[in-house]
Scaffold this active site. Structure first.
Site, PDB file in Angstrom:
ATOM      1  NE  ARG A 101      -3.853   0.573   1.948  1.00  6.51           N
ATOM      2  CZ  ARG A 101      -5.068   0.609   2.493  1.00  6.51           C
ATOM      3  NH1 ARG A 101      -5.285   1.313   3.587  1.00  6.51           N
ATOM      4  NH2 ARG A 101      -6.056  -0.065   1.951  1.00  6.51           N
ATOM      5  CG  HIS A 128      -8.367   0.139  -2.749  1.00  5.48           C
ATOM      6  ND1 HIS A 128      -7.570  -0.954  -2.462  1.00  5.48           N
ATOM      7  CD2 HIS A 128      -9.010   0.448  -1.592  1.00  5.48           C
ATOM      8  CE1 HIS A 128      -7.722  -1.276  -1.195  1.00  5.48           C
ATOM      9  NE2 HIS A 128      -8.588  -0.444  -0.643  1.00  5.48           N
ATOM     10  CD  GLN A 131     -12.725  -2.187  -0.705  1.00  6.74           C
ATOM     11  OE1 GLN A 131     -11.928  -2.069   0.204  1.00  6.74           O
ATOM     12  NE2 GLN A 131     -13.889  -2.787  -0.534  1.00  6.74           N
ATOM     13  CG  ASP A 224     -13.529   6.127  -0.965  1.00  7.18           C
ATOM     14  OD1 ASP A 224     -13.551   5.829   0.254  1.00  7.18           O
ATOM     15  OD2 ASP A 224     -12.475   6.174  -1.629  1.00  7.18           O
ATOM     16  CB  CYS A 264     -13.923   0.773   0.054  1.00  4.03           C
ATOM     17  SG  CYS A 264     -13.222   2.421   0.318  1.00  4.03           S
ATOM     18  NE  ARG A 292      -9.857  -5.436   0.330  1.00  5.63           N
ATOM     19  CZ  ARG A 292      -9.141  -4.434   0.852  1.00  5.63           C
ATOM     20  NH1 ARG A 292      -9.746  -3.440   1.481  1.00  5.63           N
ATOM     21  NH2 ARG A 292      -7.821  -4.391   0.711  1.00  5.63           N
TER      22      ARG A 292
END
Ligand code: CP
Ligand code: NVA
Length: 309
Positions: A101, A128, A131, A224, A264, A292
């Site tokens: 990440r 991402h 996700q 988000d 998310c 996930r």
């Protein structure tokens, strides 16, 4: 050539579907395969904060018989002290895969170019993709086929989640709508890439500035945070400029009556989404967060198999 997963369109439509099928199988029978038995180690590196990604990779790697090594950049030689490619050269002799990440997508590309083990993007400023595998899995569980569904993302259209929805949604043959102010539009090249994919899959991508128009008749509504990691200094401006894109009950009422809501997480209730929506009957965020685990396990199994072949 080593296969990596740096952005959503690193998978063809058939490969994406194969990984989602495998994820469903692994969800049904969690310990059915242990390709990391040994245990082999997977490095999971964090330049930014995380709860879900850290949890799901650590648990998933252990489920697959392996051992997760969680590295925080601040306590490592990464982050300006050593290049990503040198780090990768050291790691590849000891780990089965590298999950990272980070901020710039270019760092992930450098890491991937410098190594023979698969590199997985666990969130960058641009995408991402892990996700998105979980989100598509969740939508499939709740609505069946992905192809042909209309999905509307509202808010910061330039953030990693919006851009991943464009690429992954187009790959799945979905009609992806992004609603944001013009200054928060997705990157033009990402839109063009998604559009090219959609032409082949029967999906589509459309940008809107009007949230009401964008959400009309949608099967899935997504938002988000308005303040992604790294954008904290712009917080005040973002909270005022994105206000009309809040997903509240009135906005949800314009989507299909059986529409689902995704986020998310982490969420700021009262900002990008009203508590009544995220905690209401149309929200499937807890399945999304659980998925996930299953999606990333499937991705790891698939990448290890591809790279062994
Ligand atoms: N959704 C997500 O990636 O959450 P974390 O930042 O907690 O990992
Ligand atoms: N767009 C958010 C996603 C967090 C999982 C961020 O980058 O902070």
């Amino acid at each position: 050539m080593t296969r990596h997963f740096l952005r959503d369109d690193d998978l063809t439509p058939a490969e994406q579907a194969e990984i989602l099928d495998l994820a469903l199988e692994l969800k049904r029978d969690r310990f059915q395969t242990q390709p990391l038995a040994g245990p082999q180690t997977v490095a999971v590196i964090f330049d930014k904060s995380s709860t879900r990604t850290r949890l799901s990779f650590a648990v998933g790697i252990a489920d697959l018989g392996g051992s997760p090594l969680i590295i925080t950049t601040a306590n490592s030689q990464l982050g300006g002290k050593e290049t990503a490619s040198d780090t990768a050269r050291v790691m590849e002799r000891q780990v089965a895969a590298i999950v990272w990440r980070t901020y710039a997508q270019s760092g992930l590309e450098e890491m991937a170019n410098g190594t023979t083990v698969p590199v997985i993007n666990a969130l960058s400023d641009d995408f991402h993709p892990c996700q998105l595998l979980a989100d598509l899995l969740t939508i499939r569980e709740h609505r069946g086929e992905l192809a042909g569904l209309t999905l509307t993302f509202l808010g910061d259209g330039a953030c990693n989640m919006a851009q991943s929805y464009l690429l992954a949604g187009a790959t799945a043959g979905m009609h992806v709508r992004i609603a944001s102010p013009a200054e928060y539009s997705p990157n033009g090249q990402v839109v063009a890439d998604a559009d090219a994919i959609a032409t082949k899959t029967g999906g589509s991508v459309t940008l809107y500035t009007d949230p009401l128009e964008a959400v009309a008749g949608a099967d899935v509504v997504v938002t988000d945070t308005w303040v992604s990691m790294g954008k904290e200094e712009e917080k005040a401006a973002r909270l005022s400029e994105l206000g009309q894109y809040r997903v509240d009950e009135d906005l949800m009422a314009l989507a299909k009556p059986d529409a689902h809501f995704l986020h998310c997480l982490p969420a700021d209730r009262g900002f990008e989404v009203a508590a009544e929506v995220i905690d209401g009957p149309q929200s499937i965020i807890w399945d999304e967060a659980e998925n996930r685990l299953h999606a990333q396990k499937a991705l790891l199994v698939w990448l290890l198999q591809k790279n062994a072949a």
